[in-house]
Design a protein around this motif. Sequence first.
Motif, short mmCIF file in Angstrom:
data_model
loop_
_atom_site.label_atom_id
_atom_site.label_comp_id
_atom_site.label_asym_id
_atom_site.label_seq_id
_atom_site.Cartn_x
_atom_site.Cartn_y
_atom_site.Cartn_z
N THR A 293 -29.46 -8.27 -7.28
CA THR A 293 -29.31 -8.35 -9.07
C THR A 293 -28.08 -8.68 -9.35
N ILE A 294 -27.99 -9.77 -10.13
CA ILE A 294 -26.70 -9.85 -10.95
C ILE A 294 -26.55 -9.07 -12.02
N HIS A 295 -25.45 -8.26 -12.00
CA HIS A 295 -24.95 -7.52 -13.02
C HIS A 295 -23.97 -8.24 -13.90
N ILE A 296 -24.44 -8.72 -14.88
CA ILE A 296 -23.20 -9.55 -15.51
C ILE A 296 -22.32 -8.77 -16.03
N GLY A 297 -22.54 -7.36 -16.50
CA GLY A 297 -21.46 -6.59 -16.94
C GLY A 297 -20.42 -6.19 -16.02
N LYS A 298 -20.87 -5.94 -14.85
CA LYS A 298 -19.85 -5.71 -13.82
C LYS A 298 -18.85 -7.01 -13.39
N LEU A 299 -19.31 -8.20 -13.62
CA LEU A 299 -18.76 -9.29 -13.56
C LEU A 299 -17.52 -9.52 -14.70
N ILE A 300 -18.08 -9.30 -15.90
CA ILE A 300 -17.03 -9.36 -16.82
C ILE A 300 -15.94 -8.24 -16.68
N LYS A 301 -16.46 -7.01 -16.56
CA LYS A 301 -15.42 -6.05 -16.35
C LYS A 301 -14.36 -6.41 -15.31
N ALA A 302 -14.88 -6.88 -14.12
CA ALA A 302 -14.03 -7.17 -12.94
C ALA A 302 -13.03 -8.24 -13.49
N GLU A 303 -13.64 -9.21 -14.08
CA GLU A 303 -12.65 -10.28 -14.70
C GLU A 303 -11.53 -9.63 -15.74
N LEU A 304 -11.98 -8.86 -16.64
CA LEU A 304 -11.17 -8.36 -17.79
C LEU A 304 -9.99 -7.41 -17.02
N GLU A 305 -10.56 -6.76 -16.10
CA GLU A 305 -9.41 -6.01 -15.47
C GLU A 305 -8.38 -6.85 -14.59
N ALA A 306 -8.91 -7.94 -13.84
CA ALA A 306 -8.11 -8.86 -13.11
C ALA A 306 -7.12 -9.42 -14.12
N GLN A 307 -7.45 -9.53 -15.46
CA GLN A 307 -6.60 -10.36 -16.35
C GLN A 307 -5.53 -9.31 -17.25
N GLY A 308 -5.86 -7.95 -16.78
CA GLY A 308 -5.13 -6.88 -17.20
C GLY A 308 -5.41 -6.65 -18.86
N ARG A 309 -6.75 -7.00 -19.15
CA ARG A 309 -7.06 -7.09 -20.56
C ARG A 309 -7.76 -5.76 -20.75
N THR A 310 -7.95 -5.45 -22.02
CA THR A 310 -8.66 -4.18 -22.45
C THR A 310 -9.98 -4.57 -23.06
N LYS A 311 -10.66 -3.43 -23.24
CA LYS A 311 -11.97 -3.51 -24.19
C LYS A 311 -11.77 -4.02 -25.25
N VAL A 312 -10.81 -3.18 -25.90
CA VAL A 312 -10.35 -3.47 -27.33
C VAL A 312 -9.82 -4.75 -27.72
N ASN B 11 -16.16 -19.40 -16.25
CA ASN B 11 -17.65 -19.86 -16.84
C ASN B 11 -18.59 -18.87 -16.14
N PHE B 12 -19.04 -17.89 -16.95
CA PHE B 12 -19.92 -16.77 -15.99
C PHE B 12 -21.18 -17.57 -15.76
N LEU B 13 -21.65 -18.45 -16.40
CA LEU B 13 -22.98 -19.15 -16.28
C LEU B 13 -23.07 -19.83 -15.01
N ARG B 14 -21.87 -20.38 -14.50
CA ARG B 14 -21.54 -21.03 -13.47
C ARG B 14 -21.52 -19.92 -12.25
N VAL B 15 -20.96 -19.00 -12.36
CA VAL B 15 -20.79 -17.89 -11.34
C VAL B 15 -22.17 -17.33 -11.12
N ILE B 16 -23.02 -16.95 -12.11
CA ILE B 16 -24.51 -16.78 -11.97
C ILE B 16 -25.28 -17.83 -11.23
N ALA B 17 -25.15 -19.18 -11.60
CA ALA B 17 -25.76 -20.25 -11.01
C ALA B 17 -25.45 -20.38 -9.83
N ASN B 18 -24.22 -20.16 -9.10
CA ASN B 18 -23.83 -20.02 -7.67
C ASN B 18 -24.37 -19.18 -6.91
N GLN B 19 -24.48 -17.95 -7.69
CA GLN B 19 -25.05 -16.81 -6.89
C GLN B 19 -26.76 -17.08 -6.62
#
Length: 76
Positions: A6-25, A62-70
């Motif tokens: 199962t592709i959990h898009i929220g987890k993918l976004i969260k991982a990228e957000l953390e990798a970039q050192g960005r916050t939810k705000v 491009n999260f669409l590409r990430v999903i498509a690749n998976q």
Amino acid sequence: MQPTNTIHIGKLIKAELEAQGRTKVWLAGKVGCSRVNIHRILNNENIDLALLCRISRVLGVNFLRVIANQIDEEIQ
């Protein structure tokens, strides 16, 4: 056909957000929604396609590409 992973898009976004050192705000401000809504998105497997496109542009991924690749890997 039942997907093996199962592709959990929220987890993918969260991982990228953390990798970039960005916050939810920060992300909420960039995509025009509340921090609470971002929190919900990051904990959800599903997301509105238009919102995913906005988040992709903001984070430069491009999260669409990430999903498509998976999916491609699963069906091969």
